[in-house]
Design a protein around this motif. Structure first.
Motif, PDB file in Angstrom:
ATOM      1  N   VAL A 100      -1.549  51.425  11.759  1.00 55.47           N
ATOM      2  CA  VAL A 100      -0.092  51.551  11.679  1.00 55.47           C
ATOM      3  C   VAL A 100       0.319  53.018  11.521  1.00 55.47           C
ATOM      4  O   VAL A 100       1.277  53.477  12.152  1.00 55.47           O
ATOM      5  N   SER A 101      -0.400  53.778  10.728  1.00 55.09           N
ATOM      6  CA  SER A 101      -0.097  55.203  10.550  1.00 55.09           C
ATOM      7  C   SER A 101      -0.273  55.975  11.852  1.00 55.09           C
ATOM      8  O   SER A 101       0.546  56.847  12.176  1.00 55.09           O
ATOM      9  N   ASP A 102      -1.327  55.672  12.593  1.00 56.57           N
ATOM     10  CA  ASP A 102      -1.545  56.350  13.873  1.00 56.57           C
ATOM     11  C   ASP A 102      -0.416  56.068  14.851  1.00 56.57           C
ATOM     12  O   ASP A 102       0.103  56.979  15.497  1.00 56.57           O
ATOM     13  N   ILE A 103      -0.018  54.813  14.966  1.00 58.31           N
ATOM     14  CA  ILE A 103       1.065  54.455  15.884  1.00 58.31           C
ATOM     15  C   ILE A 103       2.371  55.108  15.448  1.00 58.31           C
ATOM     16  O   ILE A 103       3.133  55.617  16.275  1.00 58.31           O
ATOM     17  N   SER A 104       2.623  55.135  14.157  1.00 58.27           N
ATOM     18  CA  SER A 104       3.824  55.780  13.643  1.00 58.27           C
ATOM     19  C   SER A 104       3.811  57.281  13.927  1.00 58.27           C
ATOM     20  O   SER A 104       4.808  57.853  14.361  1.00 58.27           O
ATOM     21  N   ARG A 105       2.686  57.913  13.698  1.00 55.49           N
ATOM     22  CA  ARG A 105       2.566  59.361  13.931  1.00 55.49           C
ATOM     23  C   ARG A 105       2.745  59.699  15.409  1.00 55.49           C
ATOM     24  O   ARG A 105       3.399  60.687  15.750  1.00 55.49           O
ATOM     25  N   TRP A 106       2.210  58.891  16.310  1.00 55.96           N
ATOM     26  CA  TRP A 106       2.342  59.139  17.749  1.00 55.96           C
ATOM     27  C   TRP A 106       3.789  59.035  18.210  1.00 55.96           C
ATOM     28  O   TRP A 106       4.194  59.709  19.144  1.00 55.96           O
ATOM     29  N   TRP A 146       0.764  42.868  15.965  1.00 57.99           N
ATOM     30  CA  TRP A 146       1.421  43.005  17.268  1.00 57.99           C
ATOM     31  C   TRP A 146       2.113  44.358  17.316  1.00 57.99           C
ATOM     32  O   TRP A 146       2.841  44.720  16.402  1.00 57.99           O
ATOM     33  N   VAL A 147       1.896  45.112  18.399  1.00 58.28           N
ATOM     34  CA  VAL A 147       2.540  46.413  18.590  1.00 58.28           C
ATOM     35  C   VAL A 147       3.276  46.374  19.918  1.00 58.28           C
ATOM     36  O   VAL A 147       2.720  45.944  20.929  1.00 58.28           O
ATOM     37  N   ARG A 148       4.531  46.839  19.886  1.00 60.63           N
ATOM     38  CA  ARG A 148       5.323  46.865  21.113  1.00 60.63           C
ATOM     39  C   ARG A 148       4.665  47.762  22.152  1.00 60.63           C
ATOM     40  O   ARG A 148       4.211  48.857  21.843  1.00 60.63           O
ATOM     41  N   ASN A 149       4.591  47.300  23.387  1.00 65.96           N
ATOM     42  CA  ASN A 149       3.898  48.013  24.466  1.00 65.96           C
ATOM     43  C   ASN A 149       4.466  49.396  24.751  1.00 65.96           C
ATOM     44  O   ASN A 149       3.724  50.310  25.096  1.00 65.96           O
ATOM     45  N   ASP A 150       5.771  49.570  24.634  1.00 62.88           N
ATOM     46  CA  ASP A 150       6.359  50.866  24.976  1.00 62.88           C
ATOM     47  C   ASP A 150       5.992  51.970  23.984  1.00 62.88           C
ATOM     48  O   ASP A 150       6.280  53.139  24.215  1.00 62.88           O
ATOM     49  N   LEU A 151       5.321  51.612  22.888  1.00 58.76           N
ATOM     50  CA  LEU A 151       4.883  52.618  21.924  1.00 58.76           C
ATOM     51  C   LEU A 151       3.568  53.285  22.306  1.00 58.76           C
ATOM     52  O   LEU A 151       3.173  54.272  21.703  1.00 58.76           O
ATOM     53  N   PHE A 152       2.904  52.749  23.305  1.00 56.15           N
ATOM     54  CA  PHE A 152       1.656  53.338  23.775  1.00 56.15           C
ATOM     55  C   PHE A 152       1.956  54.295  24.918  1.00 56.15           C
ATOM     56  O   PHE A 152       2.723  53.981  25.820  1.00 56.15           O
TER      57      PHE A 152
END
Length: 161
Positions: free
Chosen positions: A43-49, A148-154
Motif C-alpha cells: 500500500v505504501s509503494d502504490i501510494s508513493r508512486w 484490490w488496486v485500481r488499474n489506473d494507478l499502475f
C-alpha cells in the motif's frame, strides 16, 4: 533442577511470543498476524508512486471485521470502512474477503494476502505434538484477505490508454 528451570524459562520465552515461531504457540489461543508487513509495504509503494507520499492514498476496508487491519493502517490518512463490499466503489485500494469479486475486473487488480495464522487444532495428530514440542511446527489455519488496486494507478496501464 537445572534442566527443569531451563525448560520452564524456554517455554515461558516462547509462550510470550518471543520464540522463532510465535504463530505456533498453542497457549496464546489467538491468531498471529503475519501479513502486516507485506500489506503496509504494498500500500505504501502504490501510494508513493501515485501521490508522492507513503500514506496519502484512499483505502476502503469492506466487509472485514478485523481490528488488526485498521490498526495496521493507522498511519494512513484516508481510510474508510464499509459493512459490505460495494460493487460501485471508486476507492484506490479496497481490502475485502477473498470471496468478494469486483464487478468490473478491468478496473481493479486483485492479490490474495495471508493476513494471519493460527494453530489448526482439528488437524493435529499424535506425531504433531512431538513436532510442536521440539520444533514448534504444527498444522496451521491461514486467514486470507483480498487486496484490490485500481488499474489506473499502475504506470503500465496509464501509458497504454
Amino acid at each position: 533442577a537445572f534442566l527443569f528451570t531451563a525448560l520452564l524459562v524456554g517455554s515461558a520465552w516462547k509462550a510470550a511470543g518471543l520464540g522463532s515461531r510465535p504463530e505456533n504457540e498453542l497457549l496464546s489461543g489467538m491468531e498471529y498476524v503475519s501479513g502486516e508487513e507485506e500489506l503496509i509495504q504494498t500500500v505504501s509503494d502504490i501510494s508513493r508512486w501515485n501521490t508522492g507520499q507513503a500514506n496519502r492514498i484512499d483505502i476502503t476496508v469492506a466487509g472485514l471485521d478485523r481490528p488488526s487491519i485498521i490498526w495496521a493502517l493507522k498511519d494512513f490518512e484516508k481510510i474508510s470502512t464499509d459493512l459490505a463490499f460495494s460493487e460501485k466503489s471508486d476507492a484506490s485500494i479496497i481490502l475485502s474477503n477473498p470471496d468478494s469479486i469486483v464487478q468490473e475486473p478491468l478496473e481493479y487488480r486483485g492479490s490474495l494476502l495471508v493476513w494471519s495464522r493460527k494453530p489448526a487444532y482439528s488437524q493435529f495428530t499424535w506425531q504433531d505434538w512431538f513436532k510442536w514440542f521440539f520444533n514448534r511446527k504444527i498444522p496451521q489455519q491461514k486467514e486470507t484477505i483480498m487486496l484490490w488496486v485500481r488499474n489506473d494507478l499502475f504506470k503500465d496501464v496509464s501509458s497504454q490508454n
